[in-house]
Design a protein around this motif. Structure first.
Motif, PDB file in Angstrom:
ATOM      1  N   GLY A   1     -30.899  20.880 -19.955  1.00 60.07           N
ATOM      2  CA  GLY A   1     -30.018  20.342 -20.996  1.00 60.07           C
ATOM      3  C   GLY A   1     -30.686  19.435 -22.004  1.00 60.07           C
ATOM      4  O   GLY A   1     -30.070  19.092 -23.020  1.00 60.07           O
ATOM      5  N   ASN A   2     -31.925  19.032 -21.763  1.00 66.50           N
ATOM      6  CA  ASN A   2     -32.596  18.188 -22.746  1.00 66.50           C
ATOM      7  C   ASN A   2     -33.522  18.981 -23.662  1.00 66.50           C
ATOM      8  O   ASN A   2     -34.251  18.419 -24.465  1.00 66.50           O
ATOM      9  CB  ASN A   2     -33.382  17.067 -22.055  1.00 66.50           C
ATOM     10  CG  ASN A   2     -34.448  17.600 -21.115  1.00 66.50           C
ATOM     11  OD1 ASN A   2     -34.590  18.819 -20.955  1.00 66.50           O
ATOM     12  ND2 ASN A   2     -35.187  16.705 -20.493  1.00 66.50           N
ATOM     13  N   GLY A   3     -33.491  20.315 -23.534  1.00 67.18           N
ATOM     14  CA  GLY A   3     -34.303  21.170 -24.392  1.00 67.18           C
ATOM     15  C   GLY A   3     -33.585  21.549 -25.666  1.00 67.18           C
ATOM     16  O   GLY A   3     -32.484  21.078 -25.957  1.00 67.18           O
ATOM     17  N   TYR A   4     -34.215  22.416 -26.431  1.00 65.69           N
ATOM     18  CA  TYR A   4     -33.684  22.832 -27.737  1.00 65.69           C
ATOM     19  C   TYR A   4     -32.310  23.483 -27.604  1.00 65.69           C
ATOM     20  O   TYR A   4     -31.309  22.987 -28.154  1.00 65.69           O
ATOM     21  CB  TYR A   4     -34.684  23.792 -28.384  1.00 65.69           C
ATOM     22  CG  TYR A   4     -34.232  24.453 -29.662  1.00 65.69           C
ATOM     23  CD1 TYR A   4     -33.584  23.735 -30.662  1.00 65.69           C
ATOM     24  CD2 TYR A   4     -34.486  25.807 -29.874  1.00 65.69           C
ATOM     25  CE1 TYR A   4     -33.196  24.349 -31.845  1.00 65.69           C
ATOM     26  CE2 TYR A   4     -34.104  26.428 -31.048  1.00 65.69           C
ATOM     27  CZ  TYR A   4     -33.452  25.697 -32.028  1.00 65.69           C
ATOM     28  OH  TYR A   4     -33.059  26.318 -33.189  1.00 65.69           O
ATOM     29  N   VAL A   5     -32.214  24.561 -26.847  1.00 66.26           N
ATOM     30  CA  VAL A   5     -30.927  25.248 -26.674  1.00 66.26           C
ATOM     31  C   VAL A   5     -30.010  24.435 -25.780  1.00 66.26           C
ATOM     32  O   VAL A   5     -28.817  24.285 -26.055  1.00 66.26           O
ATOM     33  CB  VAL A   5     -31.142  26.657 -26.095  1.00 66.26           C
ATOM     34  CG1 VAL A   5     -29.802  27.340 -25.843  1.00 66.26           C
ATOM     35  CG2 VAL A   5     -31.984  27.507 -27.040  1.00 66.26           C
TER      36      VAL A   5
ATOM     37  N   ARG B   1     -36.505  18.455 -15.446  1.00 67.98           N
ATOM     38  CA  ARG B   1     -37.592  17.758 -14.774  1.00 67.98           C
ATOM     39  C   ARG B   1     -37.774  16.335 -15.290  1.00 67.98           C
ATOM     40  O   ARG B   1     -38.214  15.453 -14.563  1.00 67.98           O
ATOM     41  CB  ARG B   1     -38.899  18.547 -14.946  1.00 67.98           C
ATOM     42  CG  ARG B   1     -38.956  19.820 -14.111  1.00 67.98           C
ATOM     43  CD  ARG B   1     -40.217  20.613 -14.404  1.00 67.98           C
ATOM     44  NE  ARG B   1     -40.230  21.122 -15.768  1.00 67.98           N
ATOM     45  CZ  ARG B   1     -41.243  21.782 -16.310  1.00 67.98           C
ATOM     46  NH1 ARG B   1     -42.341  22.020 -15.599  1.00 67.98           N
ATOM     47  NH2 ARG B   1     -41.169  22.223 -17.543  1.00 67.98           N
ATOM     48  N   SER B   2     -37.433  16.103 -16.544  1.00 66.97           N
ATOM     49  CA  SER B   2     -37.616  14.773 -17.126  1.00 66.97           C
ATOM     50  C   SER B   2     -36.367  13.910 -17.066  1.00 66.97           C
ATOM     51  O   SER B   2     -36.404  12.728 -17.421  1.00 66.97           O
ATOM     52  CB  SER B   2     -38.077  14.895 -18.581  1.00 66.97           C
ATOM     53  OG  SER B   2     -37.147  15.651 -19.333  1.00 66.97           O
ATOM     54  N   GLY B   3     -35.252  14.498 -16.639  1.00 69.96           N
ATOM     55  CA  GLY B   3     -34.023  13.706 -16.528  1.00 69.96           C
ATOM     56  C   GLY B   3     -33.337  13.504 -17.861  1.00 69.96           C
ATOM     57  O   GLY B   3     -33.066  14.465 -18.582  1.00 69.96           O
TER      58      GLY B   3
ATOM     59  N   ASN C   1     -24.786  10.080 -24.461  1.00 71.37           N
ATOM     60  CA  ASN C   1     -24.321   9.062 -23.516  1.00 71.37           C
ATOM     61  C   ASN C   1     -23.182   9.574 -22.639  1.00 71.37           C
ATOM     62  O   ASN C   1     -22.853   8.943 -21.632  1.00 71.37           O
ATOM     63  CB  ASN C   1     -23.874   7.809 -24.271  1.00 71.37           C
ATOM     64  CG  ASN C   1     -25.017   7.155 -25.036  1.00 71.37           C
ATOM     65  OD1 ASN C   1     -26.156   7.139 -24.561  1.00 71.37           O
ATOM     66  ND2 ASN C   1     -24.725   6.629 -26.211  1.00 71.37           N
ATOM     67  N   SER C   2     -22.574  10.692 -23.030  1.00 69.04           N
ATOM     68  CA  SER C   2     -21.452  11.244 -22.257  1.00 69.04           C
ATOM     69  C   SER C   2     -21.903  12.267 -21.224  1.00 69.04           C
ATOM     70  O   SER C   2     -21.085  12.786 -20.468  1.00 69.04           O
ATOM     71  CB  SER C   2     -20.436  11.887 -23.215  1.00 69.04           C
ATOM     72  OG  SER C   2     -19.919  10.933 -24.124  1.00 69.04           O
ATOM     73  N   VAL C   3     -23.185  12.586 -21.198  1.00 68.71           N
ATOM     74  CA  VAL C   3     -23.726  13.552 -20.243  1.00 68.71           C
ATOM     75  C   VAL C   3     -24.252  12.819 -19.010  1.00 68.71           C
ATOM     76  O   VAL C   3     -24.881  11.760 -19.120  1.00 68.71           O
ATOM     77  CB  VAL C   3     -24.873  14.373 -20.880  1.00 68.71           C
ATOM     78  CG1 VAL C   3     -25.484  15.336 -19.863  1.00 68.71           C
ATOM     79  CG2 VAL C   3     -24.370  15.131 -22.095  1.00 68.71           C
ATOM     80  N   VAL C   4     -23.987  13.371 -17.833  1.00 63.07           N
ATOM     81  CA  VAL C   4     -24.565  12.843 -16.600  1.00 63.07           C
ATOM     82  C   VAL C   4     -25.912  13.541 -16.397  1.00 63.07           C
ATOM     83  O   VAL C   4     -25.967  14.755 -16.181  1.00 63.07           O
ATOM     84  CB  VAL C   4     -23.645  13.093 -15.390  1.00 63.07           C
ATOM     85  CG1 VAL C   4     -24.306  12.591 -14.106  1.00 63.07           C
ATOM     86  CG2 VAL C   4     -22.291  12.431 -15.593  1.00 63.07           C
ATOM     87  N   TRP C   5     -26.999  12.771 -16.474  1.00 64.42           N
ATOM     88  CA  TRP C   5     -28.336  13.349 -16.441  1.00 64.42           C
ATOM     89  C   TRP C   5     -28.923  13.293 -15.031  1.00 64.42           C
ATOM     90  O   TRP C   5     -28.949  12.243 -14.403  1.00 64.42           O
ATOM     91  CB  TRP C   5     -29.264  12.610 -17.410  1.00 64.42           C
ATOM     92  CG  TRP C   5     -28.783  12.642 -18.831  1.00 64.42           C
ATOM     93  CD1 TRP C   5     -28.053  11.691 -19.481  1.00 64.42           C
ATOM     94  CD2 TRP C   5     -28.981  13.704 -19.772  1.00 64.42           C
ATOM     95  NE1 TRP C   5     -27.792  12.079 -20.759  1.00 64.42           N
ATOM     96  CE2 TRP C   5     -28.351  13.319 -20.977  1.00 64.42           C
ATOM     97  CE3 TRP C   5     -29.638  14.928 -19.728  1.00 64.42           C
ATOM     98  CZ2 TRP C   5     -28.347  14.102 -22.123  1.00 64.42           C
ATOM     99  CZ3 TRP C   5     -29.644  15.728 -20.863  1.00 64.42           C
ATOM    100  CH2 TRP C   5     -29.011  15.318 -22.042  1.00 64.42           C
TER     101      TRP C   5
ATOM    102  N   ASP D   1     -34.617  20.551  -2.740  1.00 68.08           N
ATOM    103  CA  ASP D   1     -34.159  19.255  -2.230  1.00 68.08           C
ATOM    104  C   ASP D   1     -34.049  18.201  -3.321  1.00 68.08           C
ATOM    105  O   ASP D   1     -33.364  17.189  -3.140  1.00 68.08           O
ATOM    106  CB  ASP D   1     -35.122  18.749  -1.142  1.00 68.08           C
ATOM    107  CG  ASP D   1     -35.046  19.587   0.131  1.00 68.08           C
ATOM    108  OD1 ASP D   1     -34.012  20.269   0.314  1.00 68.08           O
ATOM    109  OD2 ASP D   1     -36.009  19.565   0.917  1.00 68.08           O
ATOM    110  N   SER D   2     -34.696  18.419  -4.459  1.00 71.63           N
ATOM    111  CA  SER D   2     -34.696  17.413  -5.520  1.00 71.63           C
ATOM    112  C   SER D   2     -33.455  17.476  -6.404  1.00 71.63           C
ATOM    113  O   SER D   2     -33.241  16.587  -7.228  1.00 71.63           O
ATOM    114  CB  SER D   2     -35.948  17.566  -6.386  1.00 71.63           C
ATOM    115  OG  SER D   2     -35.886  18.762  -7.164  1.00 71.63           O
ATOM    116  N   TRP D   3     -32.636  18.499  -6.225  1.00 73.90           N
ATOM    117  CA  TRP D   3     -31.476  18.625  -7.123  1.00 73.90           C
ATOM    118  C   TRP D   3     -30.225  19.163  -6.444  1.00 73.90           C
ATOM    119  O   TRP D   3     -29.242  19.495  -7.107  1.00 73.90           O
ATOM    120  CB  TRP D   3     -31.819  19.536  -8.302  1.00 73.90           C
ATOM    121  CG  TRP D   3     -32.096  20.966  -7.925  1.00 73.90           C
ATOM    122  CD1 TRP D   3     -33.233  21.472  -7.377  1.00 73.90           C
ATOM    123  CD2 TRP D   3     -31.195  22.079  -8.054  1.00 73.90           C
ATOM    124  NE1 TRP D   3     -33.119  22.823  -7.158  1.00 73.90           N
ATOM    125  CE2 TRP D   3     -31.874  23.223  -7.564  1.00 73.90           C
ATOM    126  CE3 TRP D   3     -29.905  22.225  -8.537  1.00 73.90           C
ATOM    127  CZ2 TRP D   3     -31.292  24.492  -7.552  1.00 73.90           C
ATOM    128  CZ3 TRP D   3     -29.326  23.483  -8.519  1.00 73.90           C
ATOM    129  CH2 TRP D   3     -30.017  24.606  -8.043  1.00 73.90           C
TER     130      TRP D   3
END
Length: 285
Positions: free
Chosen positions: A64-68, A88-90, A100-104, A113-115
């Protein structure tokens, strides 16, 4: 006969007569509420409306933090959805207020196990995960990572899964073999795990405003005119070998709009949506 039927349908006293006829014929007593006045039967034509998604629907955007992905997040928020993102970067570096409305969530699809907690309560997933590099790296990012996500979502009984894949560019596929083989492997897994609730979007070149750090790159300057021209050149895309190169670009806003709609509309058709389908569905209200 037509006159008799008409009188029976529209006469205010027709229903009591019918009840009386039925009672005398079958020897049974039929009663009606004498306090109610009989009225002609009315039929109103049904009207369809654009109903927004329920605010209880929770969407998870992978990448979700990428271009698309960032455009997908913003579109989903505009539609009134609860939105979370995994990358990967949160948290995104985007400073716009909608972020600010997105839960990262921070995690890697290659390390389940990381997600694993990111899927809690999620009703739909949109994956925008992809990348370039060596053939082995591209297969891992475009294929294995998305396959892990699809399997995990199916195990959590997620309602719908939308995967942003890529158009077939013929000869280019060979030059980026790991990229396209990974995409195809993920598509196959999605069709198996979500045969009636999975949607694959295959855009070509995606244009729009792309932010890299503090710099905004206006890809639409090139992509938008090409889209206008090539959308009318669909027959050329069928030419052997070079035909796929005539696939028209599509705007990132169109991809985001169709992705969110596919993830939330229960009657959106499952399966593969090519660039022409993306253009068509993005114009629907």
């Amino acid at each position: 006969m037509k006159t008799i039927v008409s009188r029976l349908l529209y006469s205010q006293s027709s229903l009591p007569r019918l009840y009386a006829m039925a009672a005398s014929r079958h020897g049974r007593l039929l009663t009606t509420d004498s306090n109610k006045v009989d009225e002609p039967f009315k039929v109103e034509e049904a009207e369809t409306v654009d109903v927004p998604p329920s605010p209880t629907e929770k969407l998870l955007v992978l990448g979700g933090n990428g271009y698309v992905g960032s455009h997908v997040c913003k579109e989903a928020l505009d539609r009134g959805l609860l939105v979370s993102s995994l990358s990967r970067s949160g948290r995104s570096a985007i400073q716009d207020s909608w972020a600010n409305s997105v839960v990262w969530h921070q995690g890697s699809l290659l390390s389940p196990d990381s997600w694993k907690d990111a899927l809690n309560g999620v009703t739909a997933v949109i994956s925008c995960v992809g990348g370039f590099g060596s053939n082995s790296h591209m297969y891992k990012i475009n294929g294995t990572a998305n396959i892990n996500a699809i399997r995990a979502a199916a195990g959590q009984d997620v309602k719908r899964f939308v995967y942003v894949s890529a158009a077939d560019f013929g000869l280019v596929n060979y030059l980026l073999r790991g990229y396209y083989e990974g995409k195809k492997a993920a598509e196959t897994e999605l069709l198996i795990r979500f045969p009636y609730r999975g949607v694959i979007l295959r855009p070509g070149f995606i244009h729009g405003t792309r932010q890299v750090g503090n710099i905004k790159i206006p890809l639409g300057v090139i992509g938008s005119p090409l889209e206008m021209v090539l959308q009318y050149a669909k027959p050329l895309s069928q030419v052997p070998l070079i035909g796929p190169l005539f696939t028209p670009p599509v705007s990132v806003n169109s991809v985001a709009k169709v992705a969110v709609r596919a993830a939330t509309d229960p009657v959106f058709p499952p399966g593969i949506i090519d660039v022409y389908g993306i253009q068509r569905y993005s114009q629907h209200k």
